[in-house]
Design a protein around this motif. Structure first.
Motif, PDB file in Angstrom:
ATOM      1  N   ASP A 124      -2.549   5.439  -8.678  1.00  0.00           N
ATOM      2  CA  ASP A 124      -1.220   5.574  -8.082  1.00  0.00           C
ATOM      3  C   ASP A 124      -0.346   6.550  -8.856  1.00  0.00           C
ATOM      4  O   ASP A 124       0.516   7.212  -8.281  1.00  0.00           O
ATOM      5  CB  ASP A 124      -0.529   4.210  -7.987  1.00  0.00           C
ATOM      6  CG  ASP A 124      -0.509   3.475  -9.321  1.00  0.00           C
ATOM      7  OD1 ASP A 124      -1.229   3.898 -10.244  1.00  0.00           O
ATOM      8  OD2 ASP A 124       0.223   2.478  -9.429  1.00  0.00           O
ATOM      9  N   GLY A 153      -0.859   9.984  -7.010  1.00  0.00           N
ATOM     10  CA  GLY A 153       0.199   9.526  -6.123  1.00  0.00           C
ATOM     11  C   GLY A 153       0.738  10.654  -5.265  1.00  0.00           C
ATOM     12  O   GLY A 153       0.903  11.783  -5.725  1.00  0.00           O
ATOM     13  N   PHE A 198      -3.030   8.393  -3.470  1.00  0.00           N
ATOM     14  CA  PHE A 198      -2.651   6.979  -3.390  1.00  0.00           C
ATOM     15  C   PHE A 198      -1.197   6.943  -2.927  1.00  0.00           C
ATOM     16  O   PHE A 198      -0.344   7.651  -3.477  1.00  0.00           O
ATOM     17  CB  PHE A 198      -2.786   6.300  -4.752  1.00  0.00           C
ATOM     18  CG  PHE A 198      -4.204   6.005  -5.161  1.00  0.00           C
ATOM     19  CD1 PHE A 198      -4.634   4.690  -5.350  1.00  0.00           C
ATOM     20  CD2 PHE A 198      -5.117   7.022  -5.377  1.00  0.00           C
ATOM     21  CE1 PHE A 198      -5.934   4.414  -5.732  1.00  0.00           C
ATOM     22  CE2 PHE A 198      -6.415   6.766  -5.753  1.00  0.00           C
ATOM     23  CZ  PHE A 198      -6.829   5.456  -5.932  1.00  0.00           C
ATOM     24  N   ARG A 199      -0.914   6.120  -1.923  1.00  0.00           N
ATOM     25  CA  ARG A 199       0.432   6.107  -1.363  1.00  0.00           C
ATOM     26  C   ARG A 199       0.874   4.675  -1.096  1.00  0.00           C
ATOM     27  O   ARG A 199       0.136   3.884  -0.492  1.00  0.00           O
ATOM     28  CB  ARG A 199       0.477   6.909  -0.070  1.00  0.00           C
ATOM     29  CG  ARG A 199       1.844   6.908   0.617  1.00  0.00           C
ATOM     30  CD  ARG A 199       1.753   7.562   1.987  1.00  0.00           C
ATOM     31  NE  ARG A 199       1.343   8.951   1.891  1.00  0.00           N
ATOM     32  CZ  ARG A 199       0.946   9.672   2.935  1.00  0.00           C
ATOM     33  NH1 ARG A 199       0.886   9.126   4.143  1.00  0.00           N
ATOM     34  NH2 ARG A 199       0.593  10.933   2.776  1.00  0.00           N
ATOM     35  N   GLN A 200       2.098   4.377  -1.515  1.00  0.00           N
ATOM     36  CA  GLN A 200       2.676   3.067  -1.218  1.00  0.00           C
ATOM     37  C   GLN A 200       3.264   3.088   0.187  1.00  0.00           C
ATOM     38  O   GLN A 200       3.914   4.054   0.586  1.00  0.00           O
ATOM     39  CB  GLN A 200       3.774   2.731  -2.222  1.00  0.00           C
ATOM     40  CG  GLN A 200       4.417   1.369  -1.983  1.00  0.00           C
ATOM     41  CD  GLN A 200       5.570   1.119  -2.938  1.00  0.00           C
ATOM     42  OE1 GLN A 200       5.589   1.637  -4.045  1.00  0.00           O
ATOM     43  NE2 GLN A 200       6.539   0.339  -2.492  1.00  0.00           N
ATOM     44  N   PRO A 230       5.788  -3.191  -3.574  1.00  0.00           N
ATOM     45  CA  PRO A 230       5.409  -2.149  -4.530  1.00  0.00           C
ATOM     46  C   PRO A 230       4.094  -2.417  -5.258  1.00  0.00           C
ATOM     47  O   PRO A 230       3.474  -1.492  -5.765  1.00  0.00           O
ATOM     48  CB  PRO A 230       6.588  -2.128  -5.512  1.00  0.00           C
ATOM     49  CG  PRO A 230       7.248  -3.453  -5.352  1.00  0.00           C
ATOM     50  CD  PRO A 230       7.063  -3.830  -3.927  1.00  0.00           C
ATOM     51  N   GLU A 231       3.657  -3.680  -5.273  1.00  0.00           N
ATOM     52  CA  GLU A 231       2.407  -3.994  -5.967  1.00  0.00           C
ATOM     53  C   GLU A 231       1.225  -4.155  -5.020  1.00  0.00           C
ATOM     54  O   GLU A 231       0.092  -3.796  -5.362  1.00  0.00           O
ATOM     55  CB  GLU A 231       2.559  -5.274  -6.794  1.00  0.00           C
ATOM     56  CG  GLU A 231       1.319  -5.598  -7.621  1.00  0.00           C
ATOM     57  CD  GLU A 231       1.561  -6.701  -8.629  1.00  0.00           C
ATOM     58  OE1 GLU A 231       0.660  -6.939  -9.467  1.00  0.00           O
ATOM     59  OE2 GLU A 231       2.641  -7.331  -8.602  1.00  0.00           O
ATOM     60  N   ASP A 244       1.010  -3.142  -1.530  1.00  0.00           N
ATOM     61  CA  ASP A 244       0.940  -2.358  -0.298  1.00  0.00           C
ATOM     62  C   ASP A 244       0.664  -0.872  -0.562  1.00  0.00           C
ATOM     63  O   ASP A 244       1.302   0.002   0.028  1.00  0.00           O
ATOM     64  CB  ASP A 244       2.221  -2.508   0.521  1.00  0.00           C
ATOM     65  CG  ASP A 244       2.304  -3.866   1.195  1.00  0.00           C
ATOM     66  OD1 ASP A 244       1.267  -4.337   1.700  1.00  0.00           O
ATOM     67  OD2 ASP A 244       3.396  -4.464   1.208  1.00  0.00           O
ATOM     68  N   THR A 245      -0.287  -0.593  -1.408  1.00  0.00           N
ATOM     69  CA  THR A 245      -0.721   0.782  -1.657  1.00  0.00           C
ATOM     70  C   THR A 245      -1.987   1.069  -0.850  1.00  0.00           C
ATOM     71  O   THR A 245      -2.872   0.221  -0.737  1.00  0.00           O
ATOM     72  CB  THR A 245      -0.997   1.015  -3.154  1.00  0.00           C
ATOM     73  OG1 THR A 245       0.234   0.871  -3.873  1.00  0.00           O
ATOM     74  CG2 THR A 245      -1.570   2.406  -3.405  1.00  0.00           C
ATOM     75  N   ARG A 296      -7.071   1.186   3.594  1.00  0.00           N
ATOM     76  CA  ARG A 296      -6.328   0.137   2.889  1.00  0.00           C
ATOM     77  C   ARG A 296      -7.268  -0.967   2.405  1.00  0.00           C
ATOM     78  O   ARG A 296      -8.314  -1.217   3.032  1.00  0.00           O
ATOM     79  CB  ARG A 296      -5.281  -0.488   3.823  1.00  0.00           C
ATOM     80  CG  ARG A 296      -4.186   0.471   4.255  1.00  0.00           C
ATOM     81  CD  ARG A 296      -3.171  -0.236   5.158  1.00  0.00           C
ATOM     82  NE  ARG A 296      -2.043   0.624   5.480  1.00  0.00           N
ATOM     83  CZ  ARG A 296      -2.007   1.480   6.481  1.00  0.00           C
ATOM     84  NH1 ARG A 296      -3.073   1.583   7.292  1.00  0.00           N
ATOM     85  NH2 ARG A 296      -0.956   2.221   6.702  1.00  0.00           N
ATOM     86  N   VAL A 353      -7.371   0.662  -5.940  1.00  0.00           N
ATOM     87  CA  VAL A 353      -6.005   0.342  -5.563  1.00  0.00           C
ATOM     88  C   VAL A 353      -5.491  -0.756  -6.490  1.00  0.00           C
ATOM     89  O   VAL A 353      -4.362  -0.705  -6.981  1.00  0.00           O
ATOM     90  CB  VAL A 353      -5.942  -0.113  -4.091  1.00  0.00           C
ATOM     91  CG1 VAL A 353      -4.542  -0.625  -3.754  1.00  0.00           C
ATOM     92  CG2 VAL A 353      -6.310   1.044  -3.165  1.00  0.00           C
TER      93      VAL A 353
END
Length: 385
Positions: free
Chosen positions: A207, A211, A235-237, A243-244, A246-247, A270, A319
């Motif tokens: 991330d 990111g 890697f994208r939120q 924030p922890e 949902d990446t 995902r 992830v």
């Protein structure tokens, strides 16, 4: 043809003899064998000293190049005769190295040799230093751990490494496979420039290093370094997501859906959570307030080191931490390692690759366990190039 007089390191001594007889430098040999200049004088030296054995492809190129030389220093052998001699010496050297692995032409992905339980993927026969780089634990987490305080009598440095499980698993394996190499582990906040010029193994940090949408001011030396690998992965939120938890991993593609670092399209992958099938929304199932993960996603890649073309960069990043650990276990697990290595050798003969894999997480009565992915299962290998 008698080859025994040369003994151990026979091929290297013969190559050195031929080079010196022709009055050539190691640099000239490297540039003549490889127009892309991946063969440095140090690599030629490692072959001549017997510290490493060149792949069959390099031996063939040696024979062709040397046989075309003219003048008093040229070998008095045809290309076929010279290739036969050098190949025989090479086989002699490999036969005298217990558990020796057959290196690929680019030195990145050895093909399977005698199995000593360690495999070949993490074996680096050139003796270049190896650095295993993990990511630091969040300050907010560390501050809540008394033993992470550097003033505490029971201080533990390992509490600062967010990928310590993967580090422990991989460090012992690489150290055993490369007993003469300088193998160390550290976290990204402790790296120096010298740590990036050998074989580099990145654990986690997807991330932060991959990111999407990062500003240049936020980039550190590793971000600069890994951006030059030109991988089509980010890697994208999720916008508005947790924030922890949902990446996602985003793969850039061209208009035909083929992975392309500069493509204008994207495919999103995902992790998979267990969900309440009876619910209209399909909400995630939770235990103790935590979502129940069923499959994590892991990025596994090996590329040429942009700071040293004789070395490699290997990325093992999930992830979640479970994805990182699953990628590592894919090539250290005693049960599945051999099959997974064989898969990599056949799917990526060049030795350079990247892939996304699903890492199974099994729910038990005492918690969840990370399971080693079997790369020969199509479901476990999501996308690759």
């Amino acid at each position: 043809m008698a080859v025994s007089p040369y003994g151990t390191g026979a091929l290297g001594r013969r190559l050195k003899e031929l080079r010196e007889r022709a009055g050539l430098t190691q640099r000239v040999i490297g540039e003549s064998l490889d127009a892309d200049r991946r063969l440095s004088p140090a690599q030629i030296s490692s072959w001549e000293s017997g510290r490493a054995v060149p792949a069959t492809g390099w031996v063939v190129r040696y024979a062709r190049f040397l046989s075309e030389l003219e003048g008093p220093g040229a070998p008095l052998l045809t290309e076929a005769e010279l290739e036969a001699e050098l190949t025989a010496l090479r086989e002699l050297d490999l036969g005298q190295q217990s558990g020796a692995a057959e290196p690929a032409e680019n030195g990145l992905s050895p093909t399977p040799g005698p199995d000593d339980g360690l495999g070949t993927f993490w074996r680096f026969p050139d003796g270049i230093p190896v650095r295993i780089i993990g990511t630091p634990m969040f300050d907010s987490v560390v501050s809540a751990l008394p033993y992470a305080d550097r003033w505490h009598p029971n201080y533990m440095e390992s509490l600062h490494n967010a990928d310590m499980d993967s580090t422990i698993e991989l460090f012992g394996h690489i150290r055993a496979a490369n007993p003469l190499s300088d193998v160390r582990f550290l976290t990204t906040d402790a790296i120096r420039s010298d740590d990036l010029t050998g074989h580099v193994v990145l654990l986690g940090g997807g991330d932060s290093l991959f990111g999407a949408g990062r500003r240049p001011a936020e980039e550190g030396p590793l971000s600069w370094f890994f951006r030059r690998l030109d991988l089509p992965v980010r890697f994208r939120q999720a916008e508005g997501g947790d924030p922890e938890f949902d990446t996602a991993i985003v793969v850039r593609t061209d208009a035909r859906g083929r992975p392309d670092p500069h493509g204008g399209h994207e495919q999103i992958y995902r992790p998979t959570f267990l969900r309440d099938q009876a619910s209209r929304t399909g909400a995630r199932l939770e235990i103790a307030g935590l979502p129940r993960l069923e499959y994590d996603l892991g990025l596994f890649a090996r590329q040429v080191n942009p700071m040293n073309l004789q070395a490699t960069v290997t990325v093992c990043a999930g992830v979640f931490n479970r994805g990182t650990y699953g990628v590592v276990r894919a090539i250290t697990d005693g049960t599945l390692r051999a099959g997974n290595e064989q898969y990599l050798a056949e799917a990526f003969p060049s030795g350079t690759f990247w892939m996304l894999m699903r890492v199974p997480v099994i729910q038990g009565s005492r918690g969840a366990d990370t399971i080693t992915p079997d790369l020969t299962r199509e479901f476990h290998t999501v996308v690759s190039s």
